[in-house]
Every structure is written in structure tokens, then in C-alpha cells.
Design a protein around this motif. Structure first.
Motif, PDB file in Angstrom:
ATOM      1  N   LEU A   1       0.841  -1.198   0.000  1.00 51.02           N
ATOM      2  CA  LEU A   1       0.000   0.000   0.000  1.00 51.02           C
ATOM      3  C   LEU A   1       0.875   1.246   0.000  1.00 51.02           C
ATOM      4  O   LEU A   1       0.604   2.214  -0.717  1.00 51.02           O
ATOM      5  N   TRP A   2       1.960   1.206   0.779  1.00 53.88           N
ATOM      6  CA  TRP A   2       2.893   2.333   0.803  1.00 53.88           C
ATOM      7  C   TRP A   2       3.581   2.491  -0.556  1.00 53.88           C
ATOM      8  O   TRP A   2       3.712   3.603  -1.072  1.00 53.88           O
ATOM      9  N   VAL A   3       4.053   1.383  -1.147  1.00 54.14           N
ATOM     10  CA  VAL A   3       4.738   1.437  -2.442  1.00 54.14           C
ATOM     11  C   VAL A   3       3.805   2.011  -3.508  1.00 54.14           C
ATOM     12  O   VAL A   3       4.202   2.867  -4.304  1.00 54.14           O
ATOM     13  N   GLY A   4       2.554   1.550  -3.530  1.00 51.12           N
ATOM     14  CA  GLY A   4       1.606   2.065  -4.516  1.00 51.12           C
ATOM     15  C   GLY A   4       1.403   3.563  -4.390  1.00 51.12           C
ATOM     16  O   GLY A   4       1.307   4.276  -5.395  1.00 51.12           O
ATOM     17  N   THR A   5       1.366   4.047  -3.168  1.00 51.22           N
ATOM     18  CA  THR A   5       1.212   5.489  -2.951  1.00 51.22           C
ATOM     19  C   THR A   5       2.466   6.243  -3.382  1.00 51.22           C
ATOM     20  O   THR A   5       2.391   7.319  -3.987  1.00 51.22           O
ATOM     21  N   ALA A   6       3.644   5.681  -3.085  1.00 52.67           N
ATOM     22  CA  ALA A   6       4.901   6.332  -3.466  1.00 52.67           C
ATOM     23  C   ALA A   6       5.031   6.445  -4.979  1.00 52.67           C
ATOM     24  O   ALA A   6       5.469   7.481  -5.507  1.00 52.67           O
ATOM     25  N   ILE A   7       4.634   5.397  -5.706  1.00 54.15           N
ATOM     26  CA  ILE A   7       4.690   5.445  -7.170  1.00 54.15           C
ATOM     27  C   ILE A   7       3.718   6.480  -7.703  1.00 54.15           C
ATOM     28  O   ILE A   7       4.043   7.269  -8.605  1.00 54.15           O
TER      29      ILE A   7
ATOM     30  N   GLU B   1      14.479   8.749  -2.750  1.00 51.93           N
ATOM     31  CA  GLU B   1      14.348   9.374  -1.436  1.00 51.93           C
ATOM     32  C   GLU B   1      13.158   8.818  -0.669  1.00 51.93           C
ATOM     33  O   GLU B   1      13.230   8.595   0.542  1.00 51.93           O
ATOM     34  N   ARG B   2      12.056   8.554  -1.369  1.00 53.86           N
ATOM     35  CA  ARG B   2      10.867   8.005  -0.703  1.00 53.86           C
ATOM     36  C   ARG B   2      11.192   6.656  -0.054  1.00 53.86           C
ATOM     37  O   ARG B   2      10.829   6.402   1.093  1.00 53.86           O
ATOM     38  N   PHE B   3      11.880   5.789  -0.793  1.00 51.29           N
ATOM     39  CA  PHE B   3      12.204   4.484  -0.232  1.00 51.29           C
ATOM     40  C   PHE B   3      13.238   4.614   0.890  1.00 51.29           C
ATOM     41  O   PHE B   3      13.204   3.852   1.862  1.00 51.29           O
ATOM     42  N   GLY B   4      14.145   5.567   0.756  1.00 50.87           N
ATOM     43  CA  GLY B   4      15.086   5.810   1.839  1.00 50.87           C
ATOM     44  C   GLY B   4      14.384   6.253   3.107  1.00 50.87           C
ATOM     45  O   GLY B   4      14.785   5.881   4.221  1.00 50.87           O
ATOM     46  N   LEU B   5      13.312   7.013   2.949  1.00 51.89           N
ATOM     47  CA  LEU B   5      12.553   7.453   4.124  1.00 51.89           C
ATOM     48  C   LEU B   5      11.866   6.283   4.823  1.00 51.89           C
ATOM     49  O   LEU B   5      11.732   6.285   6.046  1.00 51.89           O
ATOM     50  N   PHE B   6      11.439   5.277   4.045  1.00 54.40           N
ATOM     51  CA  PHE B   6      10.841   4.110   4.700  1.00 54.40           C
ATOM     52  C   PHE B   6      11.904   3.329   5.464  1.00 54.40           C
ATOM     53  O   PHE B   6      11.647   2.796   6.543  1.00 54.40           O
TER      54      PHE B   6
ATOM     55  N   VAL C   1      15.362  -3.334  -7.049  1.00 53.14           N
ATOM     56  CA  VAL C   1      16.117  -2.660  -5.983  1.00 53.14           C
ATOM     57  C   VAL C   1      15.190  -1.981  -4.984  1.00 53.14           C
ATOM     58  O   VAL C   1      15.352  -2.136  -3.764  1.00 53.14           O
ATOM     59  N   LEU C   2      14.219  -1.225  -5.495  1.00 56.06           N
ATOM     60  CA  LEU C   2      13.356  -0.475  -4.582  1.00 56.06           C
ATOM     61  C   LEU C   2      12.259  -1.363  -3.996  1.00 56.06           C
ATOM     62  O   LEU C   2      12.162  -1.519  -2.782  1.00 56.06           O
ATOM     63  N   SER C   3      11.435  -1.956  -4.831  1.00 50.77           N
ATOM     64  CA  SER C   3      10.310  -2.734  -4.303  1.00 50.77           C
ATOM     65  C   SER C   3      10.760  -3.982  -3.554  1.00 50.77           C
ATOM     66  O   SER C   3      10.390  -4.199  -2.398  1.00 50.77           O
ATOM     67  N   TYR C   4      11.567  -4.834  -4.198  1.00 49.67           N
ATOM     68  CA  TYR C   4      11.972  -6.094  -3.575  1.00 49.67           C
ATOM     69  C   TYR C   4      13.124  -5.912  -2.587  1.00 49.67           C
ATOM     70  O   TYR C   4      13.082  -6.427  -1.469  1.00 49.67           O
TER      71      TYR C   4
END
Length: 386
Positions: free
Chosen positions: A59-65, A192-197, A265-268
């Protein structure tokens, strides 16, 4: 949001305040997942925690995309972010009883969150190209309903249905790669979004240190354990943010097919990073409570295995980005994993200290290598001295 030492480009997309506010919901979710592992830290408990965490993460990944692809200054997108955040709140609230009486709430919250993300995209695409096949529509018509249907099952059946739904969600970007490969994303913003998670998960390790120390009398031994655990958390931060974060941003910006970096890299890769940090945080909490006692096999596995998984995951992401082997991090992962047979027979403080020392050595070696390469380049006149 420019990183220290990096000049921000005029056209660079920035992380919005609404996105940062949205992330606060997932601080609660990560804490709840950590609590699940603390209460049930067997192999079955780990599996259950992973199964319920994947939909939260997705749910977070979908929002980030979606926020990456759209103008985050639009009020309608802010309202959509808030609606998804509310779904995340209910998922987090339901987590302790997701395999019990609140399973339906957990499943419905996920489905509603994915519907909020997907309906606007479907309506926009339907007017020109028909209903698209992408991860949003798959979750709207398949995996969301699967979670709801699974909530009416009990015991292992519920876990099995939810596990299949999680695997379908995760595999969708790979299965639909031909349709999605032309998607263009803002590299700096998404990295940056994934780094924040990752930062949210690391925050849980700090919270684990604080809550464990606050729950019992602070003795000298526990004080040492707090200090070592905090050093370990700082070392985990350094491993990701001092070198890897910029590498991921560069890989995204220069990739011929951005989807491959986003997917692998990001999702998995980041799912592995975040899960590993949560595992480690649970082990840190237990180590601080009784630093002079031996860790059980379960908690030793979470502490040692979580740290080793975190380091080994960089081997996967480095290969996916550059087709290079991360020898330093894989070696450090092996060194940490070698502690597993010893950890249940050592005081928890000794295990903590050994892991922290391995991470310090890793970061020192990598820093020296980078500095050495930098000085060689300057001597050869390839880069100017700063």
C-alpha cells in the motif's frame, strides 16, 4: 529535498509535506509488526508477521509510485493520500488481531486503500485506452478481494490465502514488465521516498532501545547494552545512507529501463531491508532487557539473522544495479551469521558487541576504500580537489 552535499537541480521533484505526513501512519504499522514478532517469535510467527506486513508495504509502495508520477501540489492528490493513510491506520490497528477477530477490518482496509489509489487511474485511462492492466488494477479486482475472502477462513487457511495474495502483489511488476517497462519515474524523488521508509524502520530500532530500557530498572549492564545497541543502529544507518542511497539514486537516473531498478532494488530489495531491520529491532529489545543472560534461539535468530539479511540484501541490490559483487557487505553478512551458533550460549551483551564491531569494521573499510579511490583520482588529475 536535497541531500547534504548535493546541490538540488531546479527541476528536481521534492518530497512533499503530505507524503511525510502520510509516512507517520507507517511508523505505527512498523511498530505493530515489531510487536507481533515480540509476542510470537517462532518460525510460524515470523511467517505470519511477514504475510501481514507485505500488504502494508505494498500500500505504501503504490502510494509512493503514484505521488512520483503526479503533481503533489494538487489538493485532490492530498485528499487521496489522506484517504490511503486512513486505510493504513485501520490496517495498523487491526494488526495485533489480524489472524483473529479483526482480520476482516485488516483486509477491507487494504482493499479500500488500493481502490482509492486505483480508481482515479482507471478512470483516466479508460477514457483513452480502456481499463489498464497494472499492479493497481490487479489489487483492486484480485488480491484485495482475496484478502477479504481469506479473512472469513480460520487458522492456517487464512494465512495461506493471504500469503498467496501477497505473492501475487509482489510478482505483478515482474509478470507485467512488458506493459510497464516504458514507465518513466523521477529518480531522485522515488529513491528518497524508499530511503525514508528505511529511516522509519531504523527509527523502530531506536524506539526498541528506548522502550526496553524504560520498561526495567536501568542498571550498569543495561546502560552498556543501550549504548552498544544504539551504536549498532547508527552503523546500520551508515551502511545504507552513507553510500548505498546515492548509488540507488544514480542507478535509477541512468537505467535504460527504470522499471527494473524500481522493481528489483526499490520494491523487492527494500522489502528485505525493512524486514531485516524489524527483525533486528526485536532482537535489540530483548538483548537490552537481560544483557547478561543468553538469548533464546528465536531471539538470537532475529538479531543475528536480521542483521545478516540486511547486509546480504545489499549484495542483491548491487548486482541488480551494476552487475557487481558487494564483497565487503557479503563478507560482513557471513561474519555476522557465523555468530548464530554461538549467540544462544553467550551473554546478550557479548552478541550485541560482536555484531556492532563487525558493522564498525565494515563501515571503516568501505570508508577507507572510497577515500583511497578519491585520492588516486585526484593524483591522476581526473577530479578536482575539494
Amino acid at each position: 529535498m536535497a541531500e547534504p552535499g548535493h546541490e538540488e537541480q531546479p527541476d528536481e521533484k521534492r518530497v512533499s509535506w503530505a507524503e511525510l505526513f502520510f509516512d507517520l501512519v507507517f511508523v505505527v504499522a512498523v511498530t505493530r509488526v515489531s510487536g507481533l514478532l515480540t509476542d510470537s517469535h517462532s518460525w510460524a510467527g515470523v511467517g505470519q508477521a511477514v504475510v501481514v506486513f507485505v500488504p502494508i508495504y505494498w500500500l505504501w509502495v503504490g502510494t509512493a509510485i503514484q505521488t512520483n508520477l503526479q503533481d503533489t501540489s494538487r489538493a485532490v492528490l492530498h485528499l487521496r493520500i489522506f484517504a490511503v493513510a486512513l486505510a493504513g491506520v485501520f490496517m495498523a490497528l487491526a494488526l495485533p488481531q489480524a489472524y483473529g477477530r479483526l482480520g476482516l477490518l485488516y483486509a477491507l482496509a487494504y482493499w479500500v486503500g488500493r481502490l482509492v489509489l486505483g480508481i482515479a487511474l482507471v478512470m483516466a485511462s479508460a477514457r483513452s485506452r480502456g481499463i489498464p492492466l497494472n499492479p493497481y488494477t490487479v489489487s483492486m479486482v484480485l488480491t484485495g478481494p482475496m484478502l477479504v475472502a481469506g479473512s472469513f477462513a480460520h487458522g492456517d487457511a487464512r494465512e495461506a490465502v493471504w500469503a498467496v495474495a501477497a505473492l501475487i502483489d509482489l510478482s505483478t511488476p515482474t509478470v507485467l514488465r512488458p506493459q510497464l517497462r516504458r514507465m518513466h519515474l523521477d529518480a531522485g524523488h522515488l529513491a528518497e521516498r524508499f530511503g525514508l521508509f528505511v529511516l522509519i524502520a531504523l527509527g523502530e530500532s531506536v524506539v526498541a532501545v528506548g522502550t526496553a530500557a524504560g520498561a526495567v530498572e536501568l542498571t550498569v549492564g543495561r546502560g552498556f547494552a543501550v549504548a552498544v545497541a544504539f551504536v549498532l543502529s547508527c552503523a546500520l544507518f551508515w551502511v545504507y545512507f552513507h553510500f548505498a542511497a546515492d548509488a540507488m539514486r544514480h542507478a535509477m537516473a541512468t537505467a535504460k529501463v527504470q522499471l527494473d531498478i524500481t522493481r528489483l532494488v526499490l520494491s523487492y530489495g527494500h522489502l528485505a531491508f525493512i524486514a531485516a531491520i524489524i527483525f533486528t529491532a526485536v532482537g535489540l529489545r530483548e538483548s537490552i532487557l537481560e544483557p547478561g543472560q543468553h538469548l533464546s534461539w528465536a531471539f538470537a535468530g532475529l538479531l543475528v539473522g536480521g542483521t545478516a539479511l540486511y547486509l546480504a540484501s545489499f549484495g542483491f541490490t548491487r548486482w541488480a544495479m551494476f552487475r557487481l559483487v558487494s564483497w565487503t557487505r557479503l563478507t560482513a553478512a557471513g561474519a555476522v551469521l557465523a555468530l548464530l551458533p554461538l549467540a544462544p550460549h553467550l551473554p546478550a551483551l557479548a552478541t550485541l558487541t560482536a555484531i556492532a564491531l563487525i558493522l564498525i569494521v565494515l563501515n571503516t573499510v568501505e570508508l577507507m576504500r572510497v577515500e583511497q579511490i578519491g585520492w588516486r583520482a585526484r593524483i591522476n588529475g581526473r577530479v578536482p580537489a575539494r
